[in-house]
Design an enzyme around this catalytic site. Structure first.
Site, PDB file in Angstrom:
ATOM      1  N   ARG A  30      71.336  41.435  24.501  1.00 10.42           N
ATOM      2  CA  ARG A  30      71.548  42.776  23.934  1.00 10.42           C
ATOM      3  C   ARG A  30      71.425  43.894  24.967  1.00 10.42           C
ATOM      4  O   ARG A  30      71.536  45.070  24.627  1.00 10.42           O
ATOM      5  CB  ARG A  30      70.542  43.009  22.787  1.00 10.42           C
ATOM      6  CG  ARG A  30      70.711  42.030  21.643  1.00 10.42           C
ATOM      7  CD  ARG A  30      69.501  42.021  20.746  1.00 10.42           C
ATOM      8  NE  ARG A  30      68.300  41.515  21.432  1.00 10.42           N
ATOM      9  CZ  ARG A  30      67.102  41.407  20.878  1.00 10.42           C
ATOM     10  NH1 ARG A  30      66.920  41.787  19.619  1.00 10.42           N
ATOM     11  NH2 ARG A  30      66.082  40.932  21.559  1.00 10.42           N
TER      12      ARG A  30
ATOM     13  N   HIS B 155      63.125  46.338  28.420  1.00  7.52           N
ATOM     14  CA  HIS B 155      63.535  46.860  27.109  1.00  7.52           C
ATOM     15  C   HIS B 155      62.448  46.632  26.082  1.00  7.52           C
ATOM     16  O   HIS B 155      61.648  45.695  26.197  1.00  7.52           O
ATOM     17  CB  HIS B 155      64.854  46.205  26.657  1.00  7.52           C
ATOM     18  CG  HIS B 155      64.752  44.726  26.405  1.00  7.52           C
ATOM     19  ND1 HIS B 155      64.710  44.185  25.146  1.00  7.52           N
ATOM     20  CD2 HIS B 155      64.676  43.674  27.258  1.00  7.52           C
ATOM     21  CE1 HIS B 155      64.627  42.857  25.238  1.00  7.52           C
ATOM     22  NE2 HIS B 155      64.598  42.524  26.508  1.00  7.52           N
TER      23      HIS B 155
HETATM   24 CO    CO Z   1      63.807  40.773  27.264  1.00  8.13          CO
END
Ligand code: CO
Length: 212
Positions: free
Chosen positions: A46, A98
């Site tokens: 992602r 992230h």
């Molecule tokens: Co990660």
């Protein structure tokens, strides 16, 4: 049609569209790459570097691994770093973590992820240990993991500055500048959390003074 066949089909469509929007795009790009950035990001599907920064092929040199780690014995990371810094002469290195990172979350559990993954995740456990007091004041486990994601990115930036590769480049060309960023899966936005400009102070323990 098999799922992977769709990828090949989409590739044809993508290449045709790229070429029609920008005739000669591939021919030009094939000559050489002169990216300004090295991106060290998480392998998470992602968080694709080019897409979230709206950059084109040729703009970012990319290395990805679980939880965007800089491990000083990782030959893969080190050769990417060496090539990017000494041959491509990138101006900036971005470590981009992230929120909601599975690697970070896994490192916070006591689960046995088996030999290889345990080895990889233990470096993240070290970051937790160094920041235990701050982290354990955060009750909510997801929020605690998100803070660990931030602290982990900062630690990886510092680790970059501890390599002779980076220290050498700082001395010779006053580049690259180091950046720690965090990407939000929920809003698609990147938040900068740290910056180490070339020539920044390095803990004397990790400073090489006889660099050639
Ligand atoms: Co990660």
């Amino acid at each position: 049609m098999q799922s992977y066949e769709k990828l090949l089909l989409e590739n044809k469509a993508w290449a045709a569209e790229k070429e029609s929007n920008n005739p000669g795009f591939f021919k030009e790009l094939a000559k050489l790459q002169t990216p300004e950035f090295l991106w060290i990001g998480c392998s998470d599907s992602r968080v694709p570097a080019n897409e979230i920064t709206n950059t084109q092929p040729g703009e970012i040199f990319v290395h990805r691994n679980i939880a965007n780690m800089v491990i000083h014995t990782d030959m893969n990371l080190l050769s990417v770093l060496d090539y990017a810094v000494n041959y491509l002469k990138v101006k900036h290195i971005i470590v981009c973590g992230h929120y909601g990172c599975g690697g970070i979350k896994a490192a916070m559990t006591n689960n046995d992820h088996k030999a290889i993954l345990n080895m990889w995740l233990r470096s993240i456990k070290d970051v937790y240990r160094h920041n235990r007091d701050e982290l354990e004041q955060i009750e909510n486990i997801d929020k605690r993991a998100d803070r660990l994601s931030e602290l982990n990115v900062m630690e990886q930036v510092v680790r970059l500055s501890q390599t002779t590769i980076v220290q050498n480049a700082w001395l010779k060309r006053n580049e690259p500048h180091l950046h720690g960023w965090i990407y939000g899966l929920k809003d698609g936005l990147i938040k900068p959390v740290m910056e180490l400009k070339a020539g920044s102070e390095i803990d004397p323990l990790y400073r090489y003074e006889d660099i050639k």
